[in-house]
Design an enzyme around this catalytic site. Sequence first.
Site, PDB file in Angstrom:
ATOM      1  N   SER A  85       0.812  -1.207   0.000  1.00 51.05           N
ATOM      2  CA  SER A  85       0.000   0.000   0.000  1.00 51.05           C
ATOM      3  C   SER A  85       0.848   1.262   0.000  1.00 51.05           C
ATOM      4  CB  SER A  85      -0.903  -0.020   1.233  1.00 51.05           C
ATOM      5  OG  SER A  85      -1.662  -1.200   1.231  1.00 51.05           O
ATOM      6  N   GLY A  86       2.174   1.106  -0.102  1.00 55.28           N
ATOM      7  CA  GLY A  86       3.039   2.281  -0.112  1.00 55.28           C
ATOM      8  C   GLY A  86       3.940   2.384   1.101  1.00 55.28           C
ATOM      9  N   PHE A  99      11.115  -2.892  10.614  1.00 54.52           N
ATOM     10  CA  PHE A  99       9.853  -3.461  11.081  1.00 54.52           C
ATOM     11  C   PHE A  99       9.821  -3.474  12.605  1.00 54.52           C
ATOM     12  CE2 PHE A  99       9.094  -5.646   6.940  1.00 54.52           C
ATOM     13  CZ  PHE A  99       7.750  -5.326   6.817  1.00 54.52           C
ATOM     14  N   LYS A 123       8.069   0.614  11.333  1.00 57.44           N
ATOM     15  CA  LYS A 123       6.894   0.321  10.504  1.00 57.44           C
ATOM     16  C   LYS A 123       6.339  -1.035  10.901  1.00 57.44           C
ATOM     17  CE  LYS A 123       9.627  -1.800   6.900  1.00 57.44           C
ATOM     18  NZ  LYS A 123      10.078  -1.809   5.529  1.00 57.44           N
ATOM     19  N   HIS A 170       3.066  -4.064   9.669  1.00 56.26           N
ATOM     20  CA  HIS A 170       1.867  -4.425   8.912  1.00 56.26           C
ATOM     21  C   HIS A 170       0.806  -4.991   9.856  1.00 56.26           C
ATOM     22  CE1 HIS A 170       3.734  -3.717   5.116  1.00 56.26           C
ATOM     23  NE2 HIS A 170       4.540  -4.742   5.162  1.00 56.26           N
ATOM     24  N   ARG A 214      -4.411   1.516   0.617  1.00 49.00           N
ATOM     25  CA  ARG A 214      -4.495   1.545  -0.856  1.00 49.00           C
ATOM     26  C   ARG A 214      -5.697   0.704  -1.263  1.00 49.00           C
ATOM     27  NH1 ARG A 214       0.351  -0.832  -4.808  1.00 49.00           N
ATOM     28  NH2 ARG A 214      -0.205   0.351  -6.660  1.00 49.00           N
ATOM     29  N   SER A 227      -0.695  -6.160  -6.801  1.00 53.74           N
ATOM     30  CA  SER A 227       0.682  -5.926  -6.382  1.00 53.74           C
ATOM     31  C   SER A 227       1.188  -7.089  -5.527  1.00 53.74           C
ATOM     32  CB  SER A 227       0.726  -4.610  -5.593  1.00 53.74           C
ATOM     33  OG  SER A 227       2.032  -4.289  -5.233  1.00 53.74           O
ATOM     34  N   ARG A 271       7.438  -2.159  -9.080  1.00 53.36           N
ATOM     35  CA  ARG A 271       6.848  -2.796 -10.257  1.00 53.36           C
ATOM     36  C   ARG A 271       6.261  -1.755 -11.222  1.00 53.36           C
ATOM     37  NH1 ARG A 271       1.992  -5.077 -11.634  1.00 53.36           N
ATOM     38  NH2 ARG A 271       1.107  -3.857  -9.926  1.00 53.36           N
TER      39      ARG A 271
HETATM   40  P1  A3P Z   1       3.056  -1.956  -7.483  1.00 57.58           P
HETATM   41  O1  A3P Z   1       3.345  -3.417  -7.305  1.00 57.58           O
HETATM   42  O2  A3P Z   1       1.608  -1.704  -7.820  1.00 57.58           O
HETATM   43  O3  A3P Z   1       3.979  -1.286  -8.444  1.00 57.58           O
HETATM   44  P2  A3P Z   1       4.848  -1.633  -0.137  1.00 57.58           P
HETATM   45  O4  A3P Z   1       6.081  -0.806  -0.079  1.00 57.58           O
HETATM   46  O5  A3P Z   1       3.798  -1.287   0.876  1.00 57.58           O
HETATM   47  O6  A3P Z   1       5.157  -3.098  -0.153  1.00 57.58           O
HETATM   48  O7  A3P Z   1       4.140  -1.300  -1.531  1.00 57.58           O
HETATM   49  C1  A3P Z   1       4.722  -1.679  -2.751  1.00 57.58           C
HETATM   50  C2  A3P Z   1       3.974  -0.969  -3.858  1.00 57.58           C
HETATM   51  O8  A3P Z   1       4.236   0.442  -3.754  1.00 57.58           O
HETATM   52  C3  A3P Z   1       4.440  -1.388  -5.245  1.00 57.58           C
HETATM   53  O9  A3P Z   1       3.270  -1.240  -6.063  1.00 57.58           O
HETATM   54  C4  A3P Z   1       5.484  -0.328  -5.556  1.00 57.58           C
HETATM   55  O10 A3P Z   1       5.785  -0.173  -6.916  1.00 57.58           O
HETATM   56  C5  A3P Z   1       4.769   0.906  -4.989  1.00 57.58           C
HETATM   57  N1  A3P Z   1       5.665   2.022  -4.734  1.00 57.58           N
HETATM   58  C6  A3P Z   1       6.821   2.022  -4.034  1.00 57.58           C
HETATM   59  N2  A3P Z   1       7.383   3.247  -4.054  1.00 57.58           N
HETATM   60  C7  A3P Z   1       6.557   4.038  -4.787  1.00 57.58           C
HETATM   61  C8  A3P Z   1       6.600   5.411  -5.188  1.00 57.58           C
HETATM   62  N3  A3P Z   1       7.593   6.205  -4.835  1.00 57.58           N
HETATM   63  N4  A3P Z   1       5.579   5.870  -5.938  1.00 57.58           N
HETATM   64  C9  A3P Z   1       4.556   5.074  -6.305  1.00 57.58           C
HETATM   65  N5  A3P Z   1       4.460   3.769  -5.962  1.00 57.58           N
HETATM   66  C10 A3P Z   1       5.459   3.258  -5.211  1.00 57.58           C
END
Ligand code: A3P
Length: 285
Positions: A49-50, A81, A96, A98, A120, A128, A247
């Site tokens: 979720s970012g 974590f 951080k 989860h 998200r 994702s 990704r």
């Molecule tokens: P996608 O797989 O849709 O690309 P987390 O960090 O919570 O595991 O989330 C990973 C997701 O956040 C991935 O999504 C990753 O590409 C996206 N992500 C990481 N950094 C980002 C950024 N600076 N801007 C937009 N999306 C980002």
Amino acid sequence: FYELVSIAESHFLKKASNLFKTQSTNNVPTVEWLLWPACCSLFSHHVFSGTTWISEVIDMIYKEGNVKECGQKPIYMRVPFLEFLLKRAPRPRVVKTHLPVQLLPKLFWENNCKIIYVARNAKDVAVSYYFFYQMAKVHPEPGTWDEFLQKFMAGDVAFGSWYDHVKGWWDKRKEQRILYLFYEDLKEDSRREIRKVLEFLERPIDEQLVEKIAHHTSFKEMRQNPMANYTSIPKSIMDHSISPFMRKGITGDWKNHFTVAQNESFDAHYKRQMEGSTLQFRTEI
Ligand code: A3P
């Protein structure tokens, strides 16, 4: 670290809840003891979720925009974590997690810690997550996309039900110092959201700093930053050739993966799960 990550797999919630119930015996400190009085800021999210994105924003804020300092360690070491803290962290204490709201150690509440939660939309999280299951070798095989989607809807994935997670933290925000952010809002206007974070952390809104953070934490920059993109993890654990951790970084990628039938059954299930909640997500921007 990754042995510990594997704990997060299928039995994670059960194990975590036992862990937090453990009392201090034979000089083995409890997790709560380790945290005391470590509380400062906590960033919580359901997975995908970012987490990495907001962690980089926060680290930039605490390092006052010093990109060189931020580049000294991978992001998972700069913002570790909570579940894996092995010793008392130096200030500023930023961790951080989860964990769902009910499993957060109570000292976080007692110390009135500031918490930033990033949510998200479920469809993009599911997609994702599916790719991450394939590239991160601590996970079991996710099966086909359809099989994985069924598991996601049933909450049969690491960290449990997305629905309960986002609703649990949403309800808690009324009683605690929680800034509830959305990935979609960050995508839409990262500067606006960075200002919200600065305000919440009681920092001055310095527009030059906001600009610097927005640039350094853009998807384009983070994707090519080895201290943010998880390429420092061995291939045997995270295989970026299967799918890069960074990704796509967009809202609405679910449209490339959900069939019409999957979307219809997902929407019907979603409506039942989220009934009665005021929490609203955007699945496109
Ligand atoms: P996608 O797989 O849709 O690309 P987390 O960090 O919570 O595991 O989330 C990973 C997701 O956040 C991935 O999504 C990753 O590409 C996206 N992500 C990481 N950094 C980002 C950024 N600076 N801007 C937009 N999306 C980002």
